[in-house]
Design an enzyme around this catalytic site. Structure first.
Site, PDB file in Angstrom:
ATOM      1  N   LYS A  22      41.424  -1.238  35.302  1.00 25.57           N
ATOM      2  CA  LYS A  22      42.026  -0.399  34.252  1.00 25.57           C
ATOM      3  C   LYS A  22      42.310  -1.205  32.986  1.00 25.57           C
ATOM      4  O   LYS A  22      41.932  -0.811  31.884  1.00 25.57           O
ATOM      5  CB  LYS A  22      43.337   0.215  34.757  1.00 25.57           C
ATOM      6  CG  LYS A  22      44.200   0.798  33.643  1.00 25.57           C
ATOM      7  CD  LYS A  22      45.508   1.346  34.156  1.00 25.57           C
ATOM      8  CE  LYS A  22      46.718   0.489  33.986  1.00 25.57           C
ATOM      9  NZ  LYS A  22      47.356   0.414  32.698  1.00 25.57           N
ATOM     10  N   ASN A  23      43.003  -2.330  33.153  1.00 25.86           N
ATOM     11  CA  ASN A  23      43.472  -3.035  31.956  1.00 25.86           C
ATOM     12  C   ASN A  23      42.345  -3.752  31.209  1.00 25.86           C
ATOM     13  O   ASN A  23      42.513  -4.115  30.045  1.00 25.86           O
ATOM     14  CB  ASN A  23      44.632  -3.982  32.299  1.00 25.86           C
ATOM     15  CG  ASN A  23      45.901  -3.186  32.608  1.00 25.86           C
ATOM     16  OD1 ASN A  23      45.976  -1.986  32.295  1.00 25.86           O
ATOM     17  ND2 ASN A  23      46.886  -3.820  33.220  1.00 25.86           N
ATOM     18  N   CYS A 117      53.430   3.486  30.082  1.00 25.15           N
ATOM     19  CA  CYS A 117      54.395   3.235  31.149  1.00 25.15           C
ATOM     20  C   CYS A 117      55.773   2.934  30.597  1.00 25.15           C
ATOM     21  O   CYS A 117      55.922   2.134  29.682  1.00 25.15           O
ATOM     22  CB  CYS A 117      53.944   2.044  31.990  1.00 25.15           C
ATOM     23  SG  CYS A 117      53.258   2.554  33.551  1.00 25.15           S
ATOM     24  N   ARG A 123      59.402  -1.939  24.656  1.00 24.25           N
ATOM     25  CA  ARG A 123      58.174  -2.739  24.758  1.00 24.25           C
ATOM     26  C   ARG A 123      57.724  -3.084  23.333  1.00 24.25           C
ATOM     27  O   ARG A 123      57.028  -2.314  22.686  1.00 24.25           O
ATOM     28  CB  ARG A 123      57.104  -1.979  25.539  1.00 24.25           C
ATOM     29  CG  ARG A 123      57.493  -1.846  27.013  1.00 24.25           C
ATOM     30  CD  ARG A 123      56.471  -1.126  27.824  1.00 24.25           C
ATOM     31  NE  ARG A 123      55.213  -1.824  27.928  1.00 24.25           N
ATOM     32  CZ  ARG A 123      54.207  -1.420  28.708  1.00 24.25           C
ATOM     33  NH1 ARG A 123      54.336  -0.338  29.427  1.00 24.25           N
ATOM     34  NH2 ARG A 123      53.090  -2.107  28.759  1.00 24.25           N
ATOM     35  N   ASP A 308      52.601  -6.499  37.734  1.00 22.33           N
ATOM     36  CA  ASP A 308      52.064  -5.192  38.123  1.00 22.33           C
ATOM     37  C   ASP A 308      51.904  -5.056  39.641  1.00 22.33           C
ATOM     38  O   ASP A 308      51.512  -3.991  40.131  1.00 22.33           O
ATOM     39  CB  ASP A 308      50.719  -4.927  37.425  1.00 22.33           C
ATOM     40  CG  ASP A 308      50.887  -4.801  35.922  1.00 22.33           C
ATOM     41  OD1 ASP A 308      52.029  -4.581  35.470  1.00 22.33           O
ATOM     42  OD2 ASP A 308      49.886  -4.945  35.192  1.00 22.33           O
ATOM     43  N   ARG A 400      47.054   7.899  36.312  1.00 20.49           N
ATOM     44  CA  ARG A 400      46.739   7.211  35.049  1.00 20.49           C
ATOM     45  C   ARG A 400      45.927   5.955  35.324  1.00 20.49           C
ATOM     46  O   ARG A 400      45.127   5.532  34.497  1.00 20.49           O
ATOM     47  CB  ARG A 400      48.043   6.762  34.357  1.00 20.49           C
ATOM     48  CG  ARG A 400      48.760   7.826  33.572  1.00 20.49           C
ATOM     49  CD  ARG A 400      49.906   7.208  32.785  1.00 20.49           C
ATOM     50  NE  ARG A 400      49.462   5.925  32.239  1.00 20.49           N
ATOM     51  CZ  ARG A 400      50.186   4.826  32.197  1.00 20.49           C
ATOM     52  NH1 ARG A 400      51.409   4.815  32.641  1.00 20.49           N
ATOM     53  NH2 ARG A 400      49.694   3.721  31.703  1.00 20.49           N
TER      54      ARG A 400
HETATM   55  N1  EPU Z   1      56.261  -8.955  24.180  1.00 16.31           N
HETATM   56  C1  EPU Z   1      56.941  -9.234  23.026  1.00 16.31           C
HETATM   57  N2  EPU Z   1      56.318  -8.967  21.835  1.00 16.31           N
HETATM   58  C2  EPU Z   1      55.090  -8.424  21.748  1.00 16.31           C
HETATM   59  C3  EPU Z   1      54.396  -8.144  22.924  1.00 16.31           C
HETATM   60  C4  EPU Z   1      55.002  -8.408  24.144  1.00 16.31           C
HETATM   61  O1  EPU Z   1      58.072  -9.713  23.057  1.00 16.31           O
HETATM   62  O2  EPU Z   1      54.598  -8.212  20.628  1.00 16.31           O
HETATM   63  C5  EPU Z   1      56.888  -9.259  25.485  1.00 16.31           C
HETATM   64  C6  EPU Z   1      57.130  -7.989  26.321  1.00 16.31           C
HETATM   65  O3  EPU Z   1      58.367  -7.383  25.999  1.00 16.31           O
HETATM   66  C7  EPU Z   1      57.068  -8.534  27.724  1.00 16.31           C
HETATM   67  C8  EPU Z   1      56.067  -9.690  27.637  1.00 16.31           C
HETATM   68  O4  EPU Z   1      55.964 -10.002  26.254  1.00 16.31           O
HETATM   69  O5  EPU Z   1      58.325  -9.055  28.090  1.00 16.31           O
HETATM   70  C9  EPU Z   1      54.684  -9.397  28.171  1.00 16.31           C
HETATM   71  O6  EPU Z   1      54.165  -8.210  27.568  1.00 16.31           O
HETATM   72  P1  EPU Z   1      52.598  -7.989  27.358  1.00 16.31           P
HETATM   73  O7  EPU Z   1      52.354  -7.818  25.901  1.00 16.31           O
HETATM   74  O8  EPU Z   1      51.857  -9.050  28.075  1.00 16.31           O
HETATM   75  O9  EPU Z   1      52.367  -6.593  28.049  1.00 16.31           O
HETATM   76  P2  EPU Z   1      51.396  -5.442  27.584  1.00 16.31           P
HETATM   77  O10 EPU Z   1      50.184  -6.002  26.948  1.00 16.31           O
HETATM   78  O11 EPU Z   1      52.147  -4.388  26.859  1.00 16.31           O
HETATM   79  C10 EPU Z   1      49.954  -5.462  29.757  1.00 16.31           C
HETATM   80  C11 EPU Z   1      49.552  -4.483  30.813  1.00 16.31           C
HETATM   81  C12 EPU Z   1      50.759  -4.155  31.678  1.00 16.31           C
HETATM   82  C13 EPU Z   1      51.313  -5.447  32.291  1.00 16.31           C
HETATM   83  C14 EPU Z   1      51.599  -6.482  31.199  1.00 16.31           C
HETATM   84  C15 EPU Z   1      51.989  -7.844  31.750  1.00 16.31           C
HETATM   85  C16 EPU Z   1      47.780  -3.263  29.742  1.00 16.31           C
HETATM   86  C17 EPU Z   1      47.319  -1.994  29.136  1.00 16.31           C
HETATM   87  N3  EPU Z   1      49.047  -3.281  30.180  1.00 16.31           N
HETATM   88  O12 EPU Z   1      50.974  -4.829  28.991  1.00 16.31           O
HETATM   89  O13 EPU Z   1      50.231  -3.351  32.718  1.00 16.31           O
HETATM   90  O14 EPU Z   1      52.498  -5.182  32.968  1.00 16.31           O
HETATM   91  O15 EPU Z   1      50.414  -6.660  30.381  1.00 16.31           O
HETATM   92  O16 EPU Z   1      51.003  -8.333  32.585  1.00 16.31           O
HETATM   93  O17 EPU Z   1      47.020  -4.216  29.856  1.00 16.31           O
HETATM   94  C18 EPU Z   1      50.251  -1.710  34.365  1.00 16.31           C
HETATM   95  O18 EPU Z   1      49.018  -1.835  34.442  1.00 16.31           O
HETATM   96  O19 EPU Z   1      50.943  -1.074  35.190  1.00 16.31           O
HETATM   97  C19 EPU Z   1      50.956  -2.308  33.234  1.00 16.31           C
HETATM   98  C20 EPU Z   1      52.139  -1.929  32.832  1.00 16.31           C
END
Ligand code: EPU
Length: 432
Positions: A22-23, A117, A123, A308, A400
């Site tokens: 998915k990701n 999510c 986030r 995850d 999803r």
């Molecule tokens: N963060 C910041 N600033 C930013 C971005 C992130 O402070 O600009 C912080 C977040 O608050 C968090 C940490 O950095 O504490 C990690 O967040 P990340 O940006 O890595 O998460 P994401 O890209 O929003 C993706 C996956 C999530 C998964 C996370 C961590 C996708 C679409 N989503 O989210 O997947 O939990 O990486 O591995 O790739 C899931 O598949 O169930 C899911 C939620």
């Protein structure tokens, strides 16, 4: 409204084939907008997030053709307007990758703030915005929650150090930088398999991305990307979810079509818990016969234990001998689902980022909700392991990100089905 009805207690036995990640898919589909002409993407998972993303691309004017159930052709040459309305964006968080893709190709993006999510916390996307600005874009939040990013003269490569390790920011800035002038160096990058998969996709279309999978990614901008063909990697978390289900329910399952290397952190924890895991070239055999043992774990960016997988493994640990301690090291909060597990007889105490689990002999069925995607997967695992009939509500959250989850579990011997309840009946039930 759809529910899953699960008559728990069966051991799981047989073989299951894992779908595309998915990701990775939700990053590669918008990345296709950067490519001149059509590109063909294979091993695309049949999940709601992908359907929504293709719908958004179609709305923007991209030509989308479904060649078979897992192959899609995207042609981003026909984008009429680089504006993505809130109505579409609110349904899926990963649509924020459209900012990087549209900015990179069309030098302009107007995208409503994302949904997706909800673990109950904020986030942030400050690191994405910092990266776009460093590449020379003007970024502002406008009325209605729109992020507007503009670089009328194109983007210019830059040296960017991320303050936190972020999957989303790493991907979004990679997307924006592949067509920028000159070299971009990204430091403190996320190293997840889907980051490497995106880099491989971009490179196979003519980009020059080096170092994906390490802390430092170097991107030399190219003038254009050309259409081609690419196959998405298998879903590490879907595989891990089936492995955790075998741990919770017992039995023996061959988890096929995977990259065992991507599962090492999950495999290591399961072995500590007394689960046997045998690795083959593109599959793992997971066996659980005796009682599970306690363990401690902390979620971390890859190659650490994935956040995850935290709800699914926590659920299995509810049935282990002894006390386990879980530390959530990525998100501020991701334990809302433990309230539902407690209603099934689990003994879990949560304090901030820490959850302490006292193993119990068995879980008992209860009506539970899938608060988010992985929480939903955890509820299914709990239902499969529990005594009695569990009803899981809000399963759209599960669908999803999991392809044919019910069918796959049923093929392993689970007694479960999807039940469609007419909206009026569901509303009457809620009112009583
Ligand atoms: N963060 C910041 N600033 C930013 C971005 C992130 O402070 O600009 C912080 C977040 O608050 C968090 C940490 O950095 O504490 C990690 O967040 P990340 O940006 O890595 O998460 P994401 O890209 O929003 C993706 C996956 C999530 C998964 C996370 C961590 C996708 C679409 N989503 O989210 O997947 O939990 O990486 O591995 O790739 C899931 O598949 O169930 C899911 C939620």
């Amino acid at each position: 409204m759809t529910k899953y009805i699960i008559n728990g207690g069966n051991r799981l036995n047989g073989e299951v084939s894992i779908s595309g990640a998915k990701n990775a898919a939700v990053a590669i589909i918008p990345a296709a907008l950067l490519v001149d002409g059509a590109c063909r993407i294979e091993n695309v998972p049949k999940i709601i997030d992908v359907t929504l993303q293709l719908e958004i691309l179609r709305e923007l004017g991209a030509h989308i053709r479904l060649l078979n159930s897992t192959t899609v052709e995207v042609n981003g040459d026909y984008i009429a307007e680089a504006k993505v309305p809130y109505e579409l964006m609110r349904k899926i968080r990963a649509s924020y990758y459209l900012i990087g893709a549209l900015l990179g190709r069309y030098h302009h993006a107007e995208v409503a703030m994302p949904g997706g999510c909800n673990f109950g916390g904020i986030r942030p996307i400050d690191q994405h915005i910092k990266g776009f600005k460093a590449l020379g874009a003007q970024v502002e939040i406008r009325e209605g929650g729109y992020i507007c990013a503009d670089a009328p003269d194109g983007l210019t490569g830059a040296h960017i150090y991320f303050d936190v390790v972020s999957v989303g920011a790493t991907i979004n800035i990679m997307l924006a930088a592949v067509l920028a002038r000159g070299q971009t160096i990204l430091e403190n990058c996320a190293k997840e398999p889907h980051i490497v998969d995106l880099a491989n996709f971009l490179n196979s279309m003519g980009a020059d991305v080096k170092g994906a999978g390490t802390d430092v990614i170097k991107i030399r901008g190219v003038r254009r990307l050309r259409g081609g063909m690419y196959s998405i990697i298998p879903d590490q978390i879907e595989a891990g979810t089936f492995m955790a289900a075998v741990a919770a329910c017992g039995g023996q399952v061959l988890v096929k079509n995977i990259i065992p290397k991507h599962l090492e952190c999950i495999t290591a924890k399961l072995k500590e818990m007394g689960v046997e895991v045998t690795e083959y070239d593109d599959s793992v055999l997971v066996t659980r016969s005796g009682r599970l043992r306690k363990t401690n774990l902390k979620t971390l960016p890859y190659p650490g234990f994935p956040t995850d997988m935290q709800p699914q493994l926590t659920t299995a640990l509810c049935l282990a001998d002894g006390t386990s301690i879980i530390t959530e090291g990525v998100w501020d909060t991701r334990y809302r689902y433990t309230e539902e597990l407690a209603r099934m007889g689990a003994s879990i105490h949560v304090d901030g980022k820490i959850a302490v689990i006292e193993g119990v002999r068995e879980l008992t069925a209860a009506p539970v909700r899938a608060f988010d995607l992985r929480a939903g997967a955890a509820m299914v695992i709990a239902g499969l392991a529990a005594k009695g009939v569990t009803q899981v509500e809000q399963v759209t959250n599960i669908e999803r990100g999991y392809e044919n989850l019910v069918e796959k579990f049923v093929s392993l011997g689970a007694d479960m089905y999807r039940s469609e309840i007419p909206e009026t009946e569901a509303a009457m039930g809620a009112a009583q």
